[in-house]
Write a protein that holds these residues in place. Structure first.
Motif, PDB file in Angstrom:
ATOM      1  N   TYR A  44      27.173 -31.422   2.594  1.00  0.00           N
ATOM      2  CA  TYR A  44      27.215 -30.758   4.366  1.00  0.00           C
ATOM      3  C   TYR A  44      27.607 -32.759   4.476  1.00  0.00           C
ATOM      4  N   LEU A  49      24.818 -23.967  10.170  1.00  0.00           N
ATOM      5  CA  LEU A  49      26.286 -24.082   9.241  1.00  0.00           C
ATOM      6  C   LEU A  49      24.624 -22.914   7.937  1.00  0.00           C
ATOM      7  N   TYR A  92      29.586 -19.642   9.815  1.00  0.00           N
ATOM      8  CA  TYR A  92      30.180 -21.178  10.211  1.00  0.00           C
ATOM      9  C   TYR A  92      30.348 -22.206   8.610  1.00  0.00           C
ATOM     10  N   ASP A  93      31.683 -22.509   9.318  1.00  0.00           N
ATOM     11  CA  ASP A  93      32.331 -23.488   8.521  1.00  0.00           C
ATOM     12  C   ASP A  93      31.669 -25.082   8.633  1.00  0.00           C
ATOM     13  N   THR A 151      30.880 -28.267   6.615  1.00  0.00           N
ATOM     14  CA  THR A 151      30.670 -27.645   4.759  1.00  0.00           C
ATOM     15  C   THR A 151      31.377 -28.388   3.761  1.00  0.00           C
ATOM     16  N   THR A 168      35.138 -22.608  13.005  1.00  0.00           N
ATOM     17  CA  THR A 168      33.840 -23.238  13.481  1.00  0.00           C
ATOM     18  C   THR A 168      33.250 -22.905  14.776  1.00  0.00           C
TER      19      THR A 168
END
Length: 312
Positions: free
Chosen positions: A92, A114, A119-120, A166, A194
């Protein structure tokens, strides 16, 4: 949570010798409580003060976590951010400003989202601009209004560069090799899901911001046109001023005619106004086209986005 997860923190710096040790101390208190490995990448964007020396001191004290890049000259924050993303090796990656206007205590929450939610990326946005001038806040709000109207890529109002992503999203951002970069737009353009965390504006912990109103305006123009060539920008402003003067001249002639019916609308005043109007509009359009041609010109030269002088 998995202790093997590694989080990279990217910190672009330009003339921030006072803020760097304060930033590291504040963020380290937070990261020491988190169940993950960390690496810090400080990027010296050609600073003219002792910023690089402060980075080296941190590296000597903690060489396992602290790393730094130093540019050969000032290439701009966008280049520094890109260099940091390229250097980062974490699962990350977080991007933070060194002035502590990005609250470090958000890091655990961002990481948890995350890890546990779909979620990215987790970004941050300010919901107010307390401490900034009303004029600057007005320009910022108008910028977001304008760019969201002329672009298909939505830029969230008040969004900061402060975010955690990520590795998949980071790789997508790095795949975009354009010379003229606008990270807020790039983060949105690559897509991915997001989530935004909201917070109130926080004052700088030390020093003064290098981002004055004029620099912010140029940055905004770069975001809209994705280009910033001075000669071409000058052509745009000359055309705009000529157009405004022409409009004032035309209004003057019309009002004078209304007030004094005996006056003539013909003559040098109306002629000069018409010439300025047409010429100004032409120059304005040529300047706008030139900005996009300039972007193509800079891209095809294939110059590096940055040059590294030192790296640890």
């Amino acid at each position: 949570m998995n202790k093997q997860d590694k989080i990279s923190i990217i910190v672009p710096c330009f003339n921030e010798e006072e803020s760097i040790p304060l930033f590291f101390s504040a963020v380290k208190k937070v990261t020491d409580e988190m169940d993950a490995k960390f690496e810090f990448w400080f990027v010296d964007d050609g600073s003219e003060d002792n910023s690089l020396s402060e980075m080296k001191e941190l590296y000597k004290k903690d060489p396992k976590e602290v790393h730094y890049l130093s540019f050969s000259r000032n290439f701009g924050k966008e280049a520094a951010l890109y260099a940091g993303l390229q250097a980062a090796s974490g699962d990350y990656v977080a991007v933070m400003d060194v002035d502590l206007q990005d609250p470090p205590d958000f890091l655990p929450r961002m990481y948890k989202i995350l890890k546990t939610e779909n979620y990215d990326a987790v970004g941050c946005r300010r919901i107010d601009r307390t401490g900034e001038s009303k004029f600057r806040s007005f320009l910022s709000d108008r910028f977001y209004d304008a760019i969201n109207k002329v672009s298909k890529t939505e830029i969230v109002s008040g969004a900061r560069d402060y975010r955690m992503m990520t590795r998949q999203m980071v790789n997508a951002v790095l795949s975009m090799k354009e010379y003229s970069r606008f990270s807020k737009g790039i983060f949105s353009w690559v897509g991915f899901k997001t989530k935004y965390l909201e917070y109130h504006n926080i004052e700088r912990v030390a020093g003064e911001s290098d981002w004055n109103t004029w620099k912010l305006f140029k940055y905004a123009m770069n975001g809209i046109a994705d280009f910033s060539q001075v000669p071409l920008s000058l052509a745009v402003w000359i055309g705009l001023v000529s157009f405004i003067l022409a409009m004032i001249g035309i209004l003057f002639v019309i009002i004078r005619r209304i007030v004094d019916p005996s006056s003539s609308v013909f003559g040098w005043a109306s002629l000069v106004s018409i010439i300025l109007l047409v010429g100004g509009l032409q120059l304005l359009c040529i300047g706008i086209i030139g900005r996009y041609i300039g972007k193509i010109y800079m891209q095809v030269k294939e110059r590096p986005i940055y040059i590294v002088k030192e790296k640890k």
